[in-house]
Scaffold this active site. Structure first.
Site, PDB file in Angstrom:
ATOM      1  N   LYS A 171       0.861  -1.241  -0.106  1.00 18.57           N
ATOM      2  CA  LYS A 171       0.056  -0.170  -0.041  1.00 18.57           C
ATOM      3  C   LYS A 171       0.821   1.120  -0.044  1.00 18.57           C
ATOM      4  O   LYS A 171       1.296   1.683   0.951  1.00 18.57           O
ATOM      5  CB  LYS A 171      -1.011  -0.134   1.318  1.00 18.57           C
ATOM      6  N   GLU A 246       9.864   1.908  10.513  1.00 21.40           N
ATOM      7  CA  GLU A 246      11.066   3.042  10.475  1.00 21.40           C
ATOM      8  C   GLU A 246      10.371   4.223  10.258  1.00 21.40           C
ATOM      9  O   GLU A 246       9.569   4.832   9.768  1.00 21.40           O
ATOM     10  CB  GLU A 246      11.631   2.580   8.841  1.00 21.40           C
ATOM     11  N   CYS A 280      13.889  11.347   6.397  1.00 21.72           N
ATOM     12  CA  CYS A 280      13.723  10.957   7.992  1.00 21.72           C
ATOM     13  C   CYS A 280      15.142  11.007   8.598  1.00 21.72           C
ATOM     14  O   CYS A 280      15.152  11.183   9.707  1.00 21.72           O
ATOM     15  CB  CYS A 280      12.945   9.649   7.892  1.00 21.72           C
ATOM     16  N   GLU A 374       9.925  16.340  14.436  1.00 26.06           N
ATOM     17  CA  GLU A 374      10.330  16.237  13.282  1.00 26.06           C
ATOM     18  C   GLU A 374       9.579  17.221  12.404  1.00 26.06           C
ATOM     19  O   GLU A 374       8.240  17.289  12.528  1.00 26.06           O
ATOM     20  CB  GLU A 374      10.202  14.909  12.678  1.00 26.06           C
TER      21      GLU A 374
HETATM   22  P1  NDP Z   1       1.838   8.647   7.542  1.00 24.77           P
HETATM   23  O1  NDP Z   1       2.478   7.908   8.471  1.00 24.77           O
HETATM   24  O2  NDP Z   1       0.323   9.067   7.671  1.00 24.77           O
HETATM   25  O3  NDP Z   1       2.009   7.988   6.076  1.00 24.77           O
HETATM   26  C1  NDP Z   1       2.956   6.941   5.745  1.00 24.77           C
HETATM   27  C2  NDP Z   1       1.973   5.517   5.047  1.00 24.77           C
HETATM   28  O4  NDP Z   1       0.991   5.278   6.221  1.00 24.77           O
HETATM   29  C3  NDP Z   1       1.156   6.287   4.154  1.00 24.77           C
HETATM   30  O5  NDP Z   1       1.139   5.057   3.257  1.00 24.77           O
HETATM   31  C4  NDP Z   1      -0.165   6.469   4.442  1.00 24.77           C
HETATM   32  O6  NDP Z   1      -1.361   6.334   3.799  1.00 24.77           O
HETATM   33  C5  NDP Z   1      -0.303   5.146   5.602  1.00 24.77           C
HETATM   34  N1  NDP Z   1      -1.090   5.470   6.792  1.00 24.77           N
HETATM   35  C6  NDP Z   1      -2.038   6.425   7.376  1.00 24.77           C
HETATM   36  N2  NDP Z   1      -2.477   6.243   8.197  1.00 24.77           N
HETATM   37  C7  NDP Z   1      -2.555   4.779   8.292  1.00 24.77           C
HETATM   38  C8  NDP Z   1      -3.258   3.864   9.097  1.00 24.77           C
HETATM   39  N3  NDP Z   1      -4.204   4.548  10.137  1.00 24.77           N
HETATM   40  N4  NDP Z   1      -2.965   2.753   8.954  1.00 24.77           N
HETATM   41  C9  NDP Z   1      -2.221   2.327   8.326  1.00 24.77           C
HETATM   42  N5  NDP Z   1      -1.429   2.916   7.222  1.00 24.77           N
HETATM   43  C10 NDP Z   1      -1.588   4.316   7.478  1.00 24.77           C
HETATM   44  O7  NDP Z   1       2.793  10.151   7.252  1.00 24.77           O
HETATM   45  P2  NDP Z   1       2.159  11.386   6.524  1.00 24.77           P
HETATM   46  O8  NDP Z   1       2.217  11.370   5.078  1.00 24.77           O
HETATM   47  O9  NDP Z   1       0.965  11.836   7.164  1.00 24.77           O
HETATM   48  O10 NDP Z   1       3.278  12.564   7.008  1.00 24.77           O
HETATM   49  C11 NDP Z   1       3.200  13.112   8.126  1.00 24.77           C
HETATM   50  C12 NDP Z   1       4.619  13.216   9.086  1.00 24.77           C
HETATM   51  O11 NDP Z   1       5.062  12.008   9.223  1.00 24.77           O
HETATM   52  C13 NDP Z   1       5.862  14.054   8.250  1.00 24.77           C
HETATM   53  O12 NDP Z   1       5.677  15.232   8.252  1.00 24.77           O
HETATM   54  C14 NDP Z   1       7.183  13.324   8.896  1.00 24.77           C
HETATM   55  O13 NDP Z   1       7.310  14.104  10.004  1.00 24.77           O
HETATM   56  C15 NDP Z   1       6.496  12.146   9.235  1.00 24.77           C
HETATM   57  N6  NDP Z   1       6.975  11.092   8.133  1.00 24.77           N
HETATM   58  C16 NDP Z   1       8.205  10.426   8.300  1.00 24.77           C
HETATM   59  C17 NDP Z   1       8.703   9.627   7.045  1.00 24.77           C
HETATM   60  C18 NDP Z   1       9.826   8.755   7.297  1.00 24.77           C
HETATM   61  O14 NDP Z   1      10.507   8.311   6.386  1.00 24.77           O
HETATM   62  N7  NDP Z   1      10.131   8.225   8.445  1.00 24.77           N
HETATM   63  C19 NDP Z   1       7.963   9.444   5.932  1.00 24.77           C
HETATM   64  C20 NDP Z   1       6.554  10.403   5.823  1.00 24.77           C
HETATM   65  C21 NDP Z   1       6.313  11.015   6.816  1.00 24.77           C
HETATM   66  P3  NDP Z   1      -1.570   7.990   2.993  1.00 24.77           P
HETATM   67  O15 NDP Z   1      -0.457   8.260   2.157  1.00 24.77           O
HETATM   68  O16 NDP Z   1      -2.867   7.423   2.365  1.00 24.77           O
HETATM   69  O17 NDP Z   1      -1.791   8.747   4.031  1.00 24.77           O
END
Ligand code: NDP
Length: 467
Positions: A171, A246, A280, A374
């Protein structure tokens, strides 16, 4: 750019989503809709998990050399489509094309290559005394990935899972689903059998959650926010299933007395502003000794000036992230940090696109929100320290521990300091990236490791037979 598929990739076929709903894909630079993909729900996830379960015995029984050959073919096909990958990531993430080619396309090709090699080299069986010990695939893997390095995050999960003999349901992030579709085409063309890899595009709280909580998924591998990671970890704990997380970071770039200050600051600023700060592992806290602090601030401001929005600095991924990042910049000002350059306003002359000014904060106290949370945008904070013990306390003083850097007068001094940092990966005096080095977090930055043999081991479970 590739044409978006209007289906989900399940059991080797592109088929429509059960609900018939769609997600628009938006170019963050132009704010224009550039395509749409199906929004899968629990029914689609269920069909994909069933396909992955049915394909598992066959794929798990293949010889490692056979899996290695398929992964090598995937790497070659990705290399052939390198320009298309770069253009697709630029279109849906907004990163400058040159960065997309050098990192978003090149990195996952390299990582796929490492797993083609590791599948062939890895010791899936060993002898311990009178025991034969086997490394066997964990089973059906649910992979949930973010948008910041869209293809890399996918390959860092799917390649080791396939190398291990697992089957996968992916996903991808809703903001960057197009490169995931391209990747599905690559795997099919490389000879990955039907059902071994399945793609369900959709929303996190719908498709993502259904996948994370599906009883027939043996392992969930997630990269993203700490908030969602915590929920996924809790659900996995309840079901006693394997989980790899991660999560976020607030990594320290520690510049010790005697280090080459100009180089350390320039490399440090580039590390943060690359990919518009959406990394990240970015070294978002720069720690400098009091004697050279003001010089470092000047160098950082000069380095930031090279990141012209709309040119070297791309937009952030969407309007929500832009507001989030700007909110942190306002917060930093309100907390009393000194805005050395940048700010929350839109960059001059850029009325379209989700751009944020490259921002450098000085006089930052370690406990401030901008030094603890972050931000995930082009924002760096410079923190003053008194001596090495003070630097270590500050470096270790967040809930995170993903990455970091240490610059010292010599390697030994820097290594000694790095050994005392509570973090998973540290670059010493500008050490080069290594695609086989384990990557992952201490503390709340996560559970498990990605990349290399350690990343492969996450997808394996151990069986011992006594003879
Ligand atoms: P999320 O954690 O929401 O998204 C990461 C993935 O998880 C996406 O595929 C998302 O889907 C999915 N997801 C969201 N909600 C759920 C759930 N309840 N159950 C299962 N999967 C889910 O990150 P965001 O995109 O909202 O980013 C927000 C913040 O997160 C950023 O500002 C940053 O601080 C951090 N982040 C960290 C990352 C890293 O590499 N460690 C990468 C991205 C974000 P969908 O795309 O549909 O929301």
């Amino acid at each position: 750019m590739q044409q978006a598929h209007d289906g989900l990739f399940i059991d080797g076929k592109w088929s429509p989503a059960a609900a018939g709903e769609w997600i628009d894909v938006v170019d963050p630079a132009s704010e224009q809709v550039i395509g749409r993909v199906p929004a899968g729900d629990g029914r689609d996830v269920d069909a994909a998990v069933r396909a992955a379960r049915a394909a598992l015995p066959g794929w798990a029984a293949t010889a490692p050399a056979e899996r290695a050959a398929v992964l090598a073919a995937a790497r070659d096909l990705m290399a052939e489509r390198k320009e298309e990958i770069a253009a697709t990531v630029t279109a849906e993430l907004g990163s400058p094309l040159r960065f997309s080619a050098a990192v978003h396309a090149a990195l996952p090709i390299t990582v796929m290559g490492t797993y083609a090699d590791l599948a062939a080299e890895f010791a899936f069986e060993e002898r311990i005394g009178n025991s034969r010990v086997f490394q066997e695939p964990v089973g059906v893997v649910g992979a949930i990935t973010p948008w910041n390095y869209p293809l890399h995050q996918i390959v860092a999960k799917v390649a080791p899972a396939l190398a291990a003999g697992c089957t996968v349901v992916l996903k991808p992030a809703e903001d960057t689903p197009l490169v995931a579709q391209l990747f599905a085409e690559v795997l099919e063309a490389a000879g990955v059998p039907a059902g071994v890899f399945n793609l369900v595009t959709g929303l996190g709280p719908v498709a993502g959650q259904a996948l994370a909580e599906h009883p027939d998924v043996d392992m969930v591998s997630f990269t993203g926010s700490t908030a969602v990671g915590r929920r996924i970890g809790a659900a996995a704990g309840g079901a006693v299933k394997r989980v790899a997380l991660e999560l976020g970071g607030k990594s320290a770039n520690v510049i010790l007395p005697g280090a080459d200050l100009a180089r350390a600051v320039n490399v440090g600023v580039a590390n943060v502003f690359a990919n518009s700060g959406q990394t990240c592992s970015a070294w978002t806290r720069m720690l400098v000794d009091a004697a050279r602090y003001e010089e470092a601030v000047e160098l950082a401001v000069a380095a930031a000036a090279k990141y012209v929005p709309g040119e070297r600095l791309g937009p952030v991924v969407n309007a929500k992230q832009r507001e989030r990042v700007r909110g942190y910049i306002r917060k930093g000002v309100a907390e009393g940090a000194r805005l050395a350059t940048g700010g929350p306003e839109a960059p001059e002359g850029l009325t379209t696109g989700y751009y944020v000014r490259p921002t450098v904060f000085a006089d930052v106290e370690p406990g401030m929100v901008i030094a603890q949370e972050e931000i995930f945008g082009p924002v760096i904070v410079l923190i003053r320290y008194e001596d090495e013990e003070d630097a270590l306390r500050i470096a270790n003083g967040t809930v995170y521990g993903l990455a970091g850097a240490v610059w010292g007068a010599d390697e030994e001094q820097a290594v000694a300091f790095a050994r005392r940092m509570d973090t998973g990966q540290v670059d010493i005096n500008g050490g080069r990236f290594n695609a086989r080095a384990p990557f992952g977090g201490y503390k709340q930055s996560g559970v498990g490791r990605e990349l290399g043999a350690h990343g492969l081991a996450e997808y394996l479970q151990t069986k011992s037979l006594q003879l």
